[in-house]
Design a protein around this motif. Sequence first.
Motif, PDB file in Angstrom:
ATOM      1  N   LYS A 165     -16.002 -17.680  37.035  1.00 20.00           N
ATOM      2  CA  LYS A 165     -15.493 -16.640  37.932  1.00 20.00           C
ATOM      3  C   LYS A 165     -14.018 -16.336  37.688  1.00 20.00           C
ATOM      4  CE  LYS A 165     -18.707 -17.984  41.604  1.00 20.00           C
ATOM      5  NZ  LYS A 165     -18.839 -18.413  43.021  1.00 20.00           N
ATOM      6  N   GLY A 166     -13.453 -16.911  36.640  1.00 19.96           N
ATOM      7  CA  GLY A 166     -12.059 -16.619  36.321  1.00 19.96           C
ATOM      8  C   GLY A 166     -11.052 -17.560  36.918  1.00 19.96           C
ATOM      9  N   VAL A 167     -11.508 -18.628  37.597  1.00 19.13           N
ATOM     10  CA  VAL A 167     -10.570 -19.559  38.220  1.00 19.13           C
ATOM     11  C   VAL A 167      -9.741 -20.284  37.163  1.00 19.13           C
ATOM     12  CG1 VAL A 167     -10.372 -21.621  39.670  1.00 19.13           C
ATOM     13  CG2 VAL A 167     -12.056 -19.870  40.225  1.00 19.13           C
ATOM     14  N   GLY A 168     -10.413 -20.841  36.158  1.00 13.90           N
ATOM     15  CA  GLY A 168      -9.696 -21.550  35.104  1.00 13.90           C
ATOM     16  C   GLY A 168      -8.762 -20.639  34.341  1.00 13.90           C
ATOM     17  N   THR A 169      -9.219 -19.409  34.082  1.00 15.35           N
ATOM     18  CA  THR A 169      -8.374 -18.434  33.383  1.00 15.35           C
ATOM     19  C   THR A 169      -7.118 -18.139  34.173  1.00 15.35           C
ATOM     20  OG1 THR A 169     -10.241 -17.412  32.244  1.00 15.35           O
ATOM     21  CG2 THR A 169      -8.268 -16.057  32.542  1.00 15.35           C
ATOM     22  N   ALA A 170      -7.259 -17.965  35.485  1.00 17.98           N
ATOM     23  CA  ALA A 170      -6.098 -17.670  36.323  1.00 17.98           C
ATOM     24  C   ALA A 170      -5.090 -18.808  36.287  1.00 17.98           C
ATOM     25  CB  ALA A 170      -6.545 -17.398  37.754  1.00 17.98           C
ATOM     26  N   LEU A 171      -5.580 -20.044  36.326  1.00 21.90           N
ATOM     27  CA  LEU A 171      -4.675 -21.199  36.303  1.00 21.90           C
ATOM     28  C   LEU A 171      -3.938 -21.300  34.978  1.00 21.90           C
ATOM     29  CD1 LEU A 171      -7.040 -23.777  38.027  1.00 21.90           C
ATOM     30  CD2 LEU A 171      -4.844 -22.992  38.930  1.00 21.90           C
ATOM     31  N   VAL A 172      -4.663 -21.137  33.860  1.00 21.25           N
ATOM     32  CA  VAL A 172      -4.017 -21.219  32.551  1.00 21.25           C
ATOM     33  C   VAL A 172      -3.022 -20.078  32.376  1.00 21.25           C
ATOM     34  CG1 VAL A 172      -4.392 -21.110  30.056  1.00 21.25           C
ATOM     35  CG2 VAL A 172      -5.929 -22.470  31.490  1.00 21.25           C
ATOM     36  N   TYR A 193     -16.331 -29.244  22.526  1.00 21.49           N
ATOM     37  CA  TYR A 193     -16.368 -27.968  21.800  1.00 21.49           C
ATOM     38  C   TYR A 193     -16.098 -26.790  22.723  1.00 21.49           C
ATOM     39  CZ  TYR A 193     -18.248 -24.061  19.097  1.00 21.49           C
ATOM     40  OH  TYR A 193     -18.405 -22.854  18.459  1.00 21.49           O
ATOM     41  N   GLN A 194     -16.701 -26.809  23.921  1.00 20.86           N
ATOM     42  CA  GLN A 194     -16.485 -25.711  24.867  1.00 20.86           C
ATOM     43  C   GLN A 194     -15.020 -25.610  25.265  1.00 20.86           C
ATOM     44  OE1 GLN A 194     -18.920 -27.981  25.134  1.00 20.86           O
ATOM     45  NE2 GLN A 194     -20.749 -26.709  24.783  1.00 20.86           N
ATOM     46  N   ALA A 195     -14.374 -26.756  25.384  1.00 21.61           N
ATOM     47  CA  ALA A 195     -12.953 -26.767  25.734  1.00 21.61           C
ATOM     48  C   ALA A 195     -12.118 -26.144  24.628  1.00 21.61           C
ATOM     49  CB  ALA A 195     -12.494 -28.190  25.995  1.00 21.61           C
ATOM     50  N   VAL A 196     -12.442 -26.495  23.401  1.00 19.94           N
ATOM     51  CA  VAL A 196     -11.711 -25.925  22.268  1.00 19.94           C
ATOM     52  C   VAL A 196     -11.843 -24.410  22.271  1.00 19.94           C
ATOM     53  CG1 VAL A 196     -11.629 -25.768  19.748  1.00 19.94           C
ATOM     54  CG2 VAL A 196     -11.894 -27.999  20.849  1.00 19.94           C
ATOM     55  N   LYS A 197     -13.061 -23.910  22.450  1.00 18.96           N
ATOM     56  CA  LYS A 197     -13.289 -22.457  22.442  1.00 18.96           C
ATOM     57  C   LYS A 197     -12.568 -21.790  23.613  1.00 18.96           C
ATOM     58  CE  LYS A 197     -15.167 -21.095  19.515  1.00 18.96           C
ATOM     59  NZ  LYS A 197     -14.693 -20.920  18.119  1.00 18.96           N
ATOM     60  N   PHE A 198     -12.524 -22.474  24.762  1.00 17.40           N
ATOM     61  CA  PHE A 198     -11.837 -21.926  25.928  1.00 17.40           C
ATOM     62  C   PHE A 198     -10.355 -21.731  25.643  1.00 17.40           C
ATOM     63  CE2 PHE A 198      -9.362 -22.854  29.833  1.00 17.40           C
ATOM     64  CZ  PHE A 198      -9.790 -21.795  30.634  1.00 17.40           C
ATOM     65  N   PHE A 199      -9.710 -22.764  25.112  1.00 15.74           N
ATOM     66  CA  PHE A 199      -8.275 -22.660  24.872  1.00 15.74           C
ATOM     67  C   PHE A 199      -7.941 -21.765  23.681  1.00 15.74           C
ATOM     68  CE2 PHE A 199      -8.191 -26.529  27.519  1.00 15.74           C
ATOM     69  CZ  PHE A 199      -7.232 -26.133  28.436  1.00 15.74           C
ATOM     70  N   GLU A 200      -8.850 -21.641  22.731  1.00 14.56           N
ATOM     71  CA  GLU A 200      -8.619 -20.716  21.627  1.00 14.56           C
ATOM     72  C   GLU A 200      -8.477 -19.284  22.128  1.00 14.56           C
ATOM     73  OE1 GLU A 200     -10.744 -22.911  17.773  1.00 14.56           O
ATOM     74  OE2 GLU A 200     -11.835 -21.365  18.917  1.00 14.56           O
ATOM     75  N   PRO A 222      -6.198 -32.255  20.044  1.00 15.70           N
ATOM     76  CA  PRO A 222      -4.885 -31.737  20.444  1.00 15.70           C
ATOM     77  C   PRO A 222      -4.759 -30.283  20.002  1.00 15.70           C
ATOM     78  CG  PRO A 222      -4.700 -33.817  19.242  1.00 15.70           C
ATOM     79  CD  PRO A 222      -6.088 -33.337  19.052  1.00 15.70           C
ATOM     80  N   MET A 223      -4.238 -29.436  20.886  1.00  9.47           N
ATOM     81  CA  MET A 223      -4.091 -28.016  20.580  1.00  9.47           C
ATOM     82  C   MET A 223      -2.708 -27.548  21.008  1.00  9.47           C
ATOM     83  SD  MET A 223      -7.881 -26.591  21.691  1.00  9.47           S
ATOM     84  CE  MET A 223      -7.772 -25.132  20.634  1.00  9.47           C
ATOM     85  N   VAL A 224      -2.169 -26.612  20.255  1.00  8.93           N
ATOM     86  CA  VAL A 224      -0.827 -26.093  20.543  1.00  8.93           C
ATOM     87  C   VAL A 224      -0.872 -24.572  20.538  1.00  8.93           C
ATOM     88  CG1 VAL A 224       1.576 -25.963  19.772  1.00  8.93           C
ATOM     89  CG2 VAL A 224       0.298 -28.114  19.537  1.00  8.93           C
ATOM     90  N   ARG A 225      -0.228 -23.998  21.517  1.00 12.93           N
ATOM     91  CA  ARG A 225      -0.009 -22.544  21.550  1.00 12.93           C
ATOM     92  C   ARG A 225       1.462 -22.303  21.269  1.00 12.93           C
ATOM     93  NH1 ARG A 225       1.847 -18.734  25.455  1.00 12.93           N
ATOM     94  NH2 ARG A 225       0.752 -16.727  25.468  1.00 12.93           N
ATOM     95  N   GLN A 226       1.737 -21.616  20.197  1.00 10.70           N
ATOM     96  CA  GLN A 226       3.118 -21.321  19.816  1.00 10.70           C
ATOM     97  C   GLN A 226       3.743 -20.342  20.807  1.00 10.70           C
ATOM     98  OE1 GLN A 226       4.726 -22.853  17.458  1.00 10.70           O
ATOM     99  NE2 GLN A 226       3.004 -23.914  16.503  1.00 10.70           N
ATOM    100  N   PRO A 227       5.068 -20.338  20.910  1.00 16.98           N
ATOM    101  CA  PRO A 227       5.724 -19.357  21.784  1.00 16.98           C
ATOM    102  C   PRO A 227       5.429 -17.935  21.312  1.00 16.98           C
ATOM    103  CG  PRO A 227       7.292 -20.999  20.958  1.00 16.98           C
ATOM    104  CD  PRO A 227       6.014 -21.222  20.226  1.00 16.98           C
TER     105      PRO A 227
END
Length: 246
Positions: A165-172, A193-200, A222-227
């Motif tokens: 429902k977009g709750v996780g998206t709103a928090l991130v 795997y689902q977590a990886v796809k979510f954060f990608e 471990p995953m990193v989002r660059q500035p």
Amino acid sequence: MPVAIPEKRVSRKITVNLDHHQTNVRPVIKGAIKEASHTLTESFNSNKSLQVSTVNLDETKRDDFLFNLFRGMVDTASLQSRDFAVQVDGCKGVLVWSNRSQLFSWPNTMQTFKYARRLGWTAALRTILKLKSTSADKLRRKIMTNYPKHITIGFIGVLPHEQGKGVGTALVEHVLDKADQTHYPVYVEATDYQAVKFFERFGFVSQGQIALDKDQLITITPMVRQPVTMNEPVSFHVRPGRKDSD
């Protein structure tokens, strides 16, 4: 970390549909710490990476342990800054994060005594030692060597019946907005795997996999989002932490 969908009970049912563009992300106040801890416990009680740490506990003791572990983390985060523990509408979803090098410590001496009363000394010490051995701090520092200033997402959990429902998206997105304003990279660990796809979806890139068991069947990524811009990080302002009396 993303949530795992448990197959067991759902203790709270909320029927209001949620549009994440209209969600109200706000701090977890002291009176909601227990509710936030229940949300994280329900989200993670079937998570394999945490089950590695609680393999010798029965279901009731495992849930009790996770609840107290999350309650300590949410409490510590909100004492550091009111911004570090946030929730959506009645704790449908909860996210704990930080921009500090010292994150949310594993159980201290007093917490160990509490866990021992619930689990027994042998189980409590075994569980805490395993948790410490899989702590993200050392790994995070190694990966983020070139980024002394960064944000870390510790845990994110959404109640099973509120997922999709977009709750996780709103928090991130709430945390990423702060990262974009200050040019900070963001670090997170995905547990499946689902977590990886979510954060990608948010621009996070995998930094490899770390096995948590000898058979390498349970891993974290471990995953990193660059500035969004490579400009130097600017001053990061967060509100002061709440007081115990708040």
